[in-house]
Design a protein around this motif. Structure first.
Motif, PDB file in Angstrom:
ATOM      1  N   LYS A  88     -39.438   0.513 -58.042  1.00 49.70           N
ATOM      2  CA  LYS A  88     -37.612   1.062 -57.031  1.00 49.70           C
ATOM      3  C   LYS A  88     -38.448   2.665 -56.804  1.00 49.70           C
ATOM      4  CE  LYS A  88     -36.221   3.179 -61.623  1.00 49.70           C
ATOM      5  NZ  LYS A  88     -35.575   2.799 -62.482  1.00 49.70           N
ATOM      6  N   GLN A  89     -37.232   3.384 -56.408  1.00 52.72           N
ATOM      7  CA  GLN A  89     -37.356   4.466 -56.226  1.00 52.72           C
ATOM      8  C   GLN A  89     -36.545   5.616 -56.379  1.00 52.72           C
ATOM      9  OE1 GLN A  89     -37.348   6.112 -51.886  1.00 52.72           O
ATOM     10  NE2 GLN A  89     -36.554   4.166 -51.036  1.00 52.72           N
ATOM     11  N   GLU A  90     -36.560   6.546 -57.198  1.00 56.79           N
ATOM     12  CA  GLU A  90     -35.584   7.780 -57.290  1.00 56.79           C
ATOM     13  C   GLU A  90     -35.821   8.885 -56.147  1.00 56.79           C
ATOM     14  OE1 GLU A  90     -33.633   6.530 -61.696  1.00 56.79           O
ATOM     15  OE2 GLU A  90     -35.473   6.372 -61.181  1.00 56.79           O
ATOM     16  N   PHE A 117     -37.189  11.010 -49.989  1.00 60.62           N
ATOM     17  CA  PHE A 117     -36.806  10.746 -49.069  1.00 60.62           C
ATOM     18  C   PHE A 117     -36.567  11.563 -48.003  1.00 60.62           C
ATOM     19  CE2 PHE A 117     -33.490   7.008 -46.900  1.00 60.62           C
ATOM     20  CZ  PHE A 117     -34.569   5.946 -47.397  1.00 60.62           C
ATOM     21  N   ALA A 143     -29.631   7.029 -48.490  1.00 59.24           N
ATOM     22  CA  ALA A 143     -29.778   7.828 -49.106  1.00 59.24           C
ATOM     23  C   ALA A 143     -28.416   8.218 -50.180  1.00 59.24           C
ATOM     24  CB  ALA A 143     -29.950   9.531 -48.641  1.00 59.24           C
ATOM     25  N   LEU A 147     -29.785   4.748 -52.384  1.00 56.26           N
ATOM     26  CA  LEU A 147     -30.340   6.371 -53.836  1.00 56.26           C
ATOM     27  C   LEU A 147     -29.297   7.070 -54.869  1.00 56.26           C
ATOM     28  CD1 LEU A 147     -32.997   6.553 -50.820  1.00 56.26           C
ATOM     29  CD2 LEU A 147     -32.901   4.423 -53.102  1.00 56.26           C
TER      30      LEU A 147
END
Ligand SMILES: [Zn+2]
Length: 274
Positions: A88-90, A117, A143, A147
């Motif tokens: 995952k991305q944070e 991002f 985003a 996100l």
């Protein structure tokens, strides 16, 4: 149609690398891969293909060698990070900046993969919502809604070709796409024409860049996904201008409505848009 392998086919080697699972190992610490028979062979094939198709190999070779170095020397050192990121991305922020090659968001903020991002386009533009449902709008929506990044930074830069085009529209007369794209900064162009008549040269260009950042921050607020997060107080907007020759960043102070150098001591008093 030629049966010779094309440059693109040469690059396909990268898509199916020899270290892929089940195809001969997972890592080669120490940057050895570029020196292996496979690595040398791939570079040679790339060299031949590019020479055949484009007549120039130097630029592409630099990139491929860079990748080989990354794969051999860098990736292994950050394996834990990439393993974590594979799930995952944070990201800490949505960073909107110009496509200009001299602007490097991760270098200037000293961030790692996964932290920014990034949305890049000519002139760090934010299309007002509804005017252009393209990639920029979709990126902002993702985003915000998925996100939920807590910060959005719009970052212009000195010596921006798009800002120059804004001031000299005749220079992009033969570039219809760019001409239309630059139209998103029409507010800035008019502002410069009506309120900053006395500014000339680089001063005029820098002021245009600053005003464009402010205009794009205004455009951001027209996006429902941004407006919602602003209303909830879960996102802050920031306007930056990066100086290529000095490495400085000027940040927009929403209280004084001026750009001020980004320093440790200015950070606490900088108000964010709400
Ligand atoms: Zn630019």
């Amino acid at each position: 149609m030629s049966m010779e392998p094309s440059a693109t086919e040469g690059l396909m080697v990268l898509v199916h690398p020899p270290w892929a699972p089940g195809e001969g190992g997972t890592d080669r610490p120490g940057g050895g891969w570029a020196k292996t028979a496979e690595g040398v062979d791939m570079l040679e094939r790339l060299r031949q293909n590019l020479r055949k198709d484009h007549g120039s190999t130097e630029a592409m070779e630099k990139l491929v060698k860079g990748f080989l170095k990354f794969r051999g020397e860098v990736f292994g050192k950050k394996r834990d990070l990439f393993t974590r990121l594979s799930q995952k991305q944070e990201p800490r922020a949505l960073f909107i900046t110009c496509s200009d090659s001299r602007v490097d968001p991760t270098l200037m903020t000293q961030t790692e993969p996964g932290e920014l991002f990034i949305l890049r386009n000519a002139g760090n533009m934010v299309p007002p919502y509804g005017s252009m449902q393209g990639g920029s709008t979709a990126t902002i929506e993702f985003a915000m809604a998925i996100l939920k990044v807590p910060h959005i930074i719009v970052c212009g830069h000195t010596d921006c070709g798009v800002m120059k085009a804004l001031l000299q529209p005749e220079d992009v007369h033969d570039l219809p796409a760019l001409k239309e794209w630059v139209g998103q900064a029409e507010t800035t162009r008019r502002l410069m024409r009506e309120h900053y008549i006395d500014l000339e040269g680089n001063d005029r260009l820098v002021k245009t860049t600053q005003e464009n950042v402010r205009a794009q921050l205004d455009h951001l607020r027209t996006h429902p996904s941004v407006a919602l997060q602003l209303r909830k107080g879960t996102v802050d907007l920031h306007g930056w201008v990066y100086s290529i020759p000095t490495g400085d960043i000027w940040v927009y102070d929403f209280e004084s409505e001026q750009f001020t150098p980004l320093l440790d001591e200015t950070l606490p008093r900088l108000k964010v848009a709400s």
